[in-house]
Design an enzyme around this catalytic site. Structure first.
Site, PDB file in Angstrom:
ATOM      1  N   HIS A 162       0.871  -1.181   0.000  1.00 52.85           N
ATOM      2  CA  HIS A 162       0.000   0.000   0.000  1.00 52.85           C
ATOM      3  C   HIS A 162       0.907   1.230   0.000  1.00 52.85           C
ATOM      4  CE1 HIS A 162      -2.700  -2.861   2.140  1.00 52.85           C
ATOM      5  NE2 HIS A 162      -3.697  -2.152   1.675  1.00 52.85           N
ATOM      6  N   ASP A 175       2.105   1.848   3.418  1.00 55.28           N
ATOM      7  CA  ASP A 175       3.019   0.847   3.988  1.00 55.28           C
ATOM      8  C   ASP A 175       4.465   1.277   3.797  1.00 55.28           C
ATOM      9  OD1 ASP A 175       0.767  -0.713   4.270  1.00 55.28           O
ATOM     10  OD2 ASP A 175       1.267  -2.106   2.653  1.00 55.28           O
ATOM     11  N   GLU A 210     -10.746  -6.330  -4.667  1.00 49.74           N
ATOM     12  CA  GLU A 210     -10.670  -7.395  -3.658  1.00 49.74           C
ATOM     13  C   GLU A 210     -11.974  -7.444  -2.878  1.00 49.74           C
ATOM     14  OE1 GLU A 210      -7.092  -7.574  -1.392  1.00 49.74           O
ATOM     15  OE2 GLU A 210      -8.060  -8.654   0.258  1.00 49.74           O
ATOM     16  N   GLU A 246      -9.484 -13.112  -1.605  1.00 50.19           N
ATOM     17  CA  GLU A 246      -8.784 -13.458  -0.357  1.00 50.19           C
ATOM     18  C   GLU A 246      -9.502 -14.607   0.315  1.00 50.19           C
ATOM     19  OE1 GLU A 246      -7.448 -10.394   2.512  1.00 50.19           O
ATOM     20  OE2 GLU A 246      -8.043 -11.828   4.064  1.00 50.19           O
ATOM     21  N   HIS A 281     -11.624 -13.616   3.324  1.00 50.96           N
ATOM     22  CA  HIS A 281     -12.806 -12.851   2.931  1.00 50.96           C
ATOM     23  C   HIS A 281     -13.869 -13.779   2.342  1.00 50.96           C
ATOM     24  CE1 HIS A 281     -10.101  -9.023   2.452  1.00 50.96           C
ATOM     25  NE2 HIS A 281     -10.062  -9.540   3.661  1.00 50.96           N
ATOM     26  N   ASP A 313      -5.173 -13.369  -2.594  1.00 54.47           N
ATOM     27  CA  ASP A 313      -4.572 -13.056  -1.295  1.00 54.47           C
ATOM     28  C   ASP A 313      -4.671 -14.317  -0.469  1.00 54.47           C
ATOM     29  OD1 ASP A 313      -3.869 -10.450  -1.801  1.00 54.47           O
ATOM     30  OD2 ASP A 313      -5.017  -9.607  -0.146  1.00 54.47           O
ATOM     31  N   ASP A 315     -11.595 -11.119  10.509  1.00 50.50           N
ATOM     32  CA  ASP A 315     -10.553 -11.423   9.526  1.00 50.50           C
ATOM     33  C   ASP A 315      -9.247 -11.753  10.249  1.00 50.50           C
ATOM     34  OD1 ASP A 315      -9.781 -11.573   6.860  1.00 50.50           O
ATOM     35  OD2 ASP A 315      -9.247  -9.467   6.718  1.00 50.50           O
ATOM     36  N   ASP A 320      -6.711 -13.559   9.140  1.00 55.63           N
ATOM     37  CA  ASP A 320      -5.552 -13.460   8.239  1.00 55.63           C
ATOM     38  C   ASP A 320      -4.375 -14.315   8.685  1.00 55.63           C
ATOM     39  OD1 ASP A 320      -6.860 -11.683   6.552  1.00 55.63           O
ATOM     40  OD2 ASP A 320      -5.945  -9.885   7.401  1.00 55.63           O
ATOM     41  N   ASP A 327      -1.286 -12.165   2.186  1.00 55.59           N
ATOM     42  CA  ASP A 327      -1.965 -11.176   3.023  1.00 55.59           C
ATOM     43  C   ASP A 327      -2.283 -11.862   4.351  1.00 55.59           C
ATOM     44  OD1 ASP A 327      -3.203  -9.006   4.009  1.00 55.59           O
ATOM     45  OD2 ASP A 327      -4.825  -8.927   2.564  1.00 55.59           O
TER      46      ASP A 327
HETATM   47 CO    CO Z   1      -8.198 -10.386   5.342  1.00 56.65          CO
HETATM   48 CO    CO Z   2      -6.518  -9.177   1.323  1.00 59.65          CO
END
Ligand code: CO
Ligand code: CO
Ligand code: CO
Ligand code: CO
Ligand code: CO
Ligand code: CO
Ligand code: CO
Ligand code: CO
Lengths: 435, 435, 435, 435
Positions: free
Chosen positions: B102, B105, B233, B269, B272, B297, B308, B310, B340
C-alpha cells in the site's frame, strides 16, 4: 359455525389497539388510508398454501405432529379438494385479499407426470371456483421443482437434460395456470439450483442452463400474454450447500449476465436474507437501488439457528424501516407480503394457524403505520439528503460528470475535508421517537 | 550474517521432504517443472508489506506486542527506509519473486497530503533501487483508503466529495508509482466503501460514486499506458457493517452495472471468502465461471471466529482443489499468490516471520504438486464431463439452442429420467487417493 | 454552561413520551414506582469509563477518529484528571446513580508497575472526591488484565507465573480501591484467559491456574471485609480464539469445579451472549436457573457481524422479556445495568455520547415498563404453571420424589399422553398485546 | 456374491497406500501395532444403524431418494429383519469390530408402546444371533426419544410427566437390551431436551427433570449390573432452538449440579462441536481436562451450512491432533469411533455406503498413524512442558500451593516478566513436518 375447520372465529375483524380478543386485529384495518392508499392495498397480504396446509410438522429428527383431515389415506384429489376448502376457509376468515401456491400444494404428485398434470388442471379449476365465490385473488403461483426425487441434482441445472424438460413441463403448466387464475406474478425459487459439492459440478454450464431456462420462461410469458411479473426468490443455501440465487446482488449479476434485468425482479424472503448474512432491510434497499424490487416473503428466522425456520413475523419495529423504504419508493406495484411462514411443530391445533396469521398481519399493519410516520416526519430523509449535499455542489457535479482522475487528484491535494459525525445514535433515537 | 534483522538464516533453500531444518523448504523447489512451467512461475508468490512490516501486534483489546526498530520514535522517512531494508532482506531470504504494498506501507502519513505525497515519491525511488539491486518484482500496488480518519465514512463512497478527491490523489499516485515500478496489477480494496448503518446512507448514490471512481481509474490506466490489470478485492464486512464489494458474484454484478466487466478482475482473499459464507474454492470457481478471475490473497481464517484473522495457510489439502481449478483454466496470467497473512500477536520474534512464510510457501508448493496430480490423473474432470454428457446429445443441444418452453414442456411429459448417484463420497475418496 | 465538555445540555430531564427534545428522557423517570421500587432503583444504571472516555475510535483498519482533550500529549496523570472531570460531568448530566471503571481507565499505565500503582492510588482519591461531590456511586470496579503486552498469553492463565503475580498486584489494588470507594461488586473479565492455539496450551493447567486465582480473590475479599459480590463476565472469544469464561453455563461448571458457586456470580453482557450463540434472554434465564445471576453489561451486537460491536441498546422490545424474568426473580440485588457500549467510530462529536446514553437509558426504562406490564398481567406466568401442572400431581411427584426407573418404565407402558399445543404464536401475540 | 445387497465387494481388505482399488483400505490395517495396541483396538470403529439403514434421503425440502428393499410396504418386523441382514452384511464387508443402534432403528414403532416393546425384544434376539454368527460387538445402544410425536415437547423435560414415563420405558428397555447384547456403553442424546421458545418453558424445572432422569438411569445401570459407561452426547441446537446438553463444558456443569460427574461421560460428535462454535479438538481437549472423555461420533459438518450435515470424515489432517490428544491420555477405554455419518441425498446406490465407510475408515486410520508420529516425536509435548516450566519453580509452586493474594500482589510489584513468543507458526509447521 357448523362444519368449520377453524373453529376459533368465522371472521377476524379489526377491533383496535385496546381489544383483548386474541382473534381480532388490533392494527390491521383494511380500509384505513395510509399515504393515499387503503392499508389493504399497501400491504397486499397473501396467505400461502405451502407451510400452512401441506407441512405435517416433520423436522429432520421427527415425524409429523400436525394431523389434518386432508393428510389421511384416501383419494389424493379428494384430499386436495378438502385441503382447498380449508384453505379458502382460512383466507376468508382472515379477510386477506390474496393467496399463493405451488403446483404440488394444490394438486397431488401422482404416478406419472401426465396424471399429475391432469390433477393439477382439475385443481386449478377448483381454485378458480373458490376465487370467484370468495373474491380472493392470486398474488403468485409457482412450481415445486425441489420435492420430487427427480430434482435431487437440480431442475434447470440438472446434469440430465430430461430433468430440465420435466421442469419445463411443470413451469409451463404452472405459469399458464397462474395466468388463467389472474395471478399478478409468477415466482421461481431455485431450491435445488445449486450444488452439494463442487467435485461433481460444472458451474459454468449450470449457470448457462439456468440462464437459458429463465429466458424460455420470459419468452413464454410474453407469448401467452401473461401480464404479471416474473420473480426470482433468492436463497443462499438449504437444501443444497450453495444456491445460485444466493442473494439480491447475486441475482442482479445473474440477470445482467443473461440480459434479463428488465424482465425479472426479486421476491425477497426475510429468513433467506438473514441466512445470506444480510439484514432484511439491506436486501430491500439493494433491490430498490438496483431496480429489481418485486415482492416479499414475510417471515422471520431464528438469530441463533442456521437454517430456514420460517417463523411468523412478530416484531413491528424490525419491519418499520424496510417498509418505509418501500413506501418512499412508491410502494408495491405487482408485489405484496406473502406469509411464507410456518407455525411451530408443537402448534398442533388448527386455531394455532389463526393465531399465527393474526399476529403476523397485525405486525405488518403496525409496521406500516410506523413507516407512514417516518415518511411523513421526513427528518430521516432530509438528514440523508443534507449529508450528501456536497454532491450537488460544483465539485460533486464535476466529479460525477466526467472529471478525469488526474484533475480530481490535483483537486484532492488542496483539500482538507472536515470530519462530520455520522450521527448514528441520534438517528436511532429519532426512529424510536417517531415509530 | 552481520547486520541482519532476520537472524535465523540468510537464505531459505529447498532441501526436500526429508529435511528437518525448520527454515528450509521441503516442497517449494522454484525450478521444478509443474505442468510446463517452473513452480515459481505457477505460484508467483508475493510477500506483503501490510501485515509483515507495519502491524505492531495490536488488537481491539491490546496494545502492540511486536517491537520493530522502525516503529521507534524518529524521522518517519528514515524509519520507512529502515523498514524497507528489512522488508527486502526478508524477500531475499525467502527467495520469492514478488512483493506487494500500500502507499502508506512504504511511506509515512505526514501532516498534509502534499508532504505525504513527497515522502511516497521518495520511497518509491527507494523501492526502485531495492528492486534493481535484488531483482524482486512488484505483483501489485494499492492505496490505503481506510486508515486515515478522513475515510471514516468511505473514500469514493464518502458523503463528502472532497474525500473522493483525496482518494483520487492517493490512487492516481499509487497507480502511477505501480506503473513506474513495473507492477503487473493494481488492486483496490474497499474497506470503507460500505455502510455502518443504512439510516444515514444513500445506497444508490454510493454505488454510483463507486462506479464512477472505478471508471476514472480504468480510464487513467489506459491514459498512462499501464499494462497491468485492475483488480477489486471482495470482502463482505469489517471494518464496516457491510461492504459493497461483498463477494465475487456481487462484484461481477457491480462491474456489469457500470460496464467494467472486461476491464477489472477480482483479487480473491481466502479469509474474505469464508467471512462471506463461501468456501475459497467456491469463490475461485465463481470467478473463473464469470470470467473475472485475477489474483489471490492467500491466508486462512479461523472457522470459529467471525473476523478477519488473516492467518498463514498451513493445510495443503484445503488448497489443492482450488489450485487444480486454476491450473485447468490455464493458471495465473497477471495474478499470483500474495501473503496477506499476519503472524499471531504472540509471535514476537523477528524469525517468527520467517517460520510463518516458510510454512505458507511450502503449503502452496505442496498444494500445487497435489493439484498437478489431480489434473494429470484426469478422472475428476472426466467424471464431470460424463455427468453432463446428455447436454451434448440431441435433447440437450435443442434445449440450449433455442427450443421454446412449450416444446420443452411437451417433451418433458414423455420423460421419466433415471436417478443417477452424485457419487460425492467416491469422488472425495478419489481426491484423497490422488493427492 | 461555561466550561462544559458536553454542551448539548447540562441536565437530561424526564419530559414524557410526547417530548420532542432529543436530549430529554421520554421514558426514564427515576422516581416513578415500578413494582414497589423507584425506577432508578430497579434499573441501577451505570455509565462506564472504558468505551466512553478511553476509546479513541480506532478499529483494526483505522486510526482514532475521536479526539478528546485528555488524549493529547502531556502529563498522564493530569490527562487522567481531565478525563475524570469530563466523566463525572457526563454522569451528572445524565443523572445516573452509578459508574464503573477498570484500573487503567481512570489512571495511566506508566513505566513500571510501581509507578502505575501510585498513579492509580492518586486517581482513586480523585474519584472519591468526585463521588462525594456528586453523590454518584460505584457499581463495580475491575482490573484491565488484557491491554498490556505482558498479558498477551493470559493473566492468571499465563505460562509464566510472574505474569500471574503481576495480575495479582492489579487485582488486589483494584479490589481494595473498589472497596474504598464503596463499590457494590467487583468484576473479572478474562479477555486473555483463553488460548490462541491449542498447540501451545496446557488446558488442564490453565483451568487450574484460573481456579486458583479466583479462589485467592474470593479469600482476599473476605479478608478485607469487602461486602460486594465477585462477578465473572462470560465471553466466548475475542480477543483470543477461545475464552474459558465462554458463557453462563460454562462459568457455572467452572465455579462448581473449584467450589466457588456460592461466592461468585455472573455479569452477563448482551453482545457476549449473542457471540456465544445464545439469546440474551437465554443467558439471563440460565443464570437465574443456576442461581448465579449477578449483573448486566447492557449493549447490543450486530446480528450480521461476528465481533463485539458493543452498540448502545435501542430496541425496548428485545429487552422486555429478560427484564420481566429479572423482576419475577425479585430484581437486582447488587447488580445493575452497566452501559458497556460504545458510540460508532463516526460519532465524533462529544454530544454523540449524550445522544447514545439518552437513547440507551430510555430503551431500558421503556423495557422496564413493558416488563412491569407482563409481570402484572400474569398470563404468561400462569400459562407456564398450567403447562407443567402434571408435575404437581401424583405421577409427577412420584417421578421426582424417588421412583426408580423400572417402576417408571412399567408405568409408562400403560400411558398414551395426549398431544398439547405449545401455543408459541399465541404467546408471542400475547406479549405484543401486553407490552 | 449371490444374494448380496452390497455388490461392490464381499470384503474390504487392506491393500496398502499404492492400491488403486476404490473398495480396498489403503491405511486401515487392523492388526498393525500402533503405540502398543492393534490399530483396530485403538480405533474401535463402529458402523451405525441410524443414518446408514434408516434414513431414506429426505431433507426439509424433498422426499426420499434412497430406496431400500426394507423400506417397502409390508410386515414391519419382517422389514426390520431384512434391514438387519443388510446391516450385518455391511459390518462384515467392512470388517469393523462394532456397531451401534437406537431402539427404533432395529425395531419398528408400532401402534402401542407395548407392541413396540415386543417387536424390540424380538429384534434384540435377532441381533444377538447375528452377533454370535459374525463376532461383531455392540459399542453402544440408545433409545430414540425424539422421532415420535409424543416427544415433540421433550422426553425427560416434557411438561407432561406421562411422557417422562414413556421415555423411562424406552430407556429401561434399551439399556437392558444393550446389557444383554454385551454393549460397552449406553448413550443418551437429548435432541428434544431443550426448548423451542422460552415463553412456554420453565428452565429450572426442566433441568431438574433431566437431572432426575439421568440419576434414575445411573441407579438402574448399577441395579442390573451393567458394566458399561453411560454417555451423554452434547449438541447445541437442532431440532430444538436450544438443547440443554449444549457442549462438553455445559454437560460438565450439569453433571456437577446433579452429582453425576463420576458416573457419566460424553460422546462427542464432530458436527455438534462445530455447531456449538467449537473446534472438535477443543471439545476433546475439554473433555479430557475435565475428566469426562468417553467416546466419539465421527463425522464432519459443512463449514458454510448451519445445520447438522453429518458428512463422512475425509480429512485425516483435521483428525490427527485430536487423536494425538486421545493417545497421549491413554486412548479409548470403553469408547470408540462411531460413524454417525450419512451419505449425501444424491448417493443413491447401495455401494455409495461402501465408498463412504471405506473413505471414513481410511481417514481415521491415516489420522491415527499421524497421531502416532506426533506422540513418538514428542516435540510438541516438550514445547508445552517447557512453556509452563515456571510453574514447577518456586514462585509457581507457591502460587498454586496456597500463597494469598496480598503476598502474590507484593511479589508481582517486583516483577518485569519477559515477553516470550508463543511460536504458533513454528508449531503449525512442526505438525505438518511430522504428520
Ligand atoms: Co483479510
Ligand atoms: Co486481502
Ligand atoms: Co420464501
Ligand atoms: Co424460508
Ligand atoms: Co462487558
Ligand atoms: Co462486548
Ligand atoms: Co451423534
Ligand atoms: Co449430527
Amino acid at each position: 359455525m357448523a362444519d368449520r375447520y377453524f373453529t376459533g372465529t368465522d371472521r377476524v375483524r379489526y377491533e383496535g389497539p385496546d381489544s383483548d380478543n386474541p382473534l381480532a386485529y388490533r392494527w390491521y384495518d383494511p380500509d384505513r388510508m395510509v399515504l393515499g392508499k387503503r392499508m389493504a392495498d399497501q400491504l397486499r397480504i397473501a396467505v400461502c398454501y405451502w407451510h400452512s396446509f401441506c407441512w405435517p410438522g416433520t423436522d429432520p429428527f421427527g415425524s409429523g405432529t400436525i394431523d389434518r383431515p386432508w393428510m389421511q389415506p384416501g383419494d389424493p384429489v379428494a384430499m386436495a379438494e378438502q385441503k382447498m376448502a380449508a384453505a379458502f376457509e382460512l383466507f376468508e376468515t382472515l379477510g386477506v385479499p390474496f393467496y399463493t401456491f405451488h403446483d404440488r400444494d394444490i394438486a397431488p404428485e401422482l404416478g406419472s407426470l401426465r396424471e399429475t398434470q391432469a390433477a393439477f388442471a382439475r385443481m386449478t379449476e377448483a381454485a378458480q371456483a373458490h376465487m370467484e365465490r370468495t373474491g380472493i385473488k392470486l398474488l403468485w403461483g409457482t412450481a415445486n421443482l425441489f420435492s420430487h426425487p427427480r430434482y435431487m441434482a437440480g431442475a434447470a441445472t440438472n446434469p440430465d437434460p430430461e430433468v430440465f424438460a420435466c421442469a419445463a413441463t411443470q413451469v409451463r403448466d404452472a405459469l399458464e395456470a397462474t395466468h388463467r387464475l389472474g395471478g399478478v406474478n409468477y415466482v421461481l425459487w431455485g431450491g435445488r439450483e445449486g450444488y452439494d459439492t463442487l467435485l461433481n459440478t460444472d458451474l459454468t454450464r449450470e449457470l448457462d442452463q439456468l440462464g437459458r431456462f429463465l429466458t424460455m420462461v420470459v419468452e413464454h410469458k410474453h407469448r401467452i400474454g401473461f401480464p404479471g411479473m416474473i420473480l426470482i426468490e433468492p436463497k443462499p443455501m438449504e437444501p443444497t450447500k450453495h444456491q445460485y440465487d444466493h442473494d439480491v446482488a447475486t441475482v442482479y449479476g445473474f440477470l445482467k449476465r443473461y440480459g434479463l434485468e428488465d424482465e425479472v425482479r426479486v421476491n425477497i424472503e426475510v429468513n433467506h436474507a438473514t441466512l445470506a448474512g444480510h439484514s432484511f432491510e439491506h436486501e430491500v434497499a439493494t433491490a430498490l437501488a438496483l431496480g429489481i424490487f418485486g415482492s416479499i416473503d414475510i417471515n422471520r428466522g431464528d438469530p441463533q439457528n442456521g437454517w430456514d425456520t420460517d417463523q411468523f413475523p412478530n416484531d413491528a419495529n424490525d419491519l418499520a424501516l424496510p417498509l418505509a423504504r418501500i413506501l418512499e419508493a412508491g410502494g408495491f406495484t405487482t408485489g405484496g407480503f406473502n406469509f411464507d411462514a410456518k407455525i411451530r411443530r408443537q402448534s398442533v391445533e388448527p386455531d394455532d394457524l389463526l393465531h399465527a396469521h393474526v399476529g403476523g398481519i397485525d405486525t405488518l399493519a403496525r409496521a406500516l403505520l410506523s413507516a407512514e410516520k417516518l415518511v411523513k416526519d421526513g427528518r430521516l430523509r432530509r438528514f440523508v439528503e443534507d449529508r450528501y449535499a456536497g454532491w450537488t455542489g460544483p465539485l460533486g457535479r464535476d466529479l460525477m460528470g466526467g472529471m478525469d482522475l488526474a484533475s480530481a487528484a490535483d483537486a484532492g491535494l488542496a483539500m482538507d475535508p472536515k470530519p462530520r459525525s455520522g450521527r448514528q445514535e441520534m438517528l436511532e433515537n429519532l426512529v424510536n421517537r417517531v415509530v
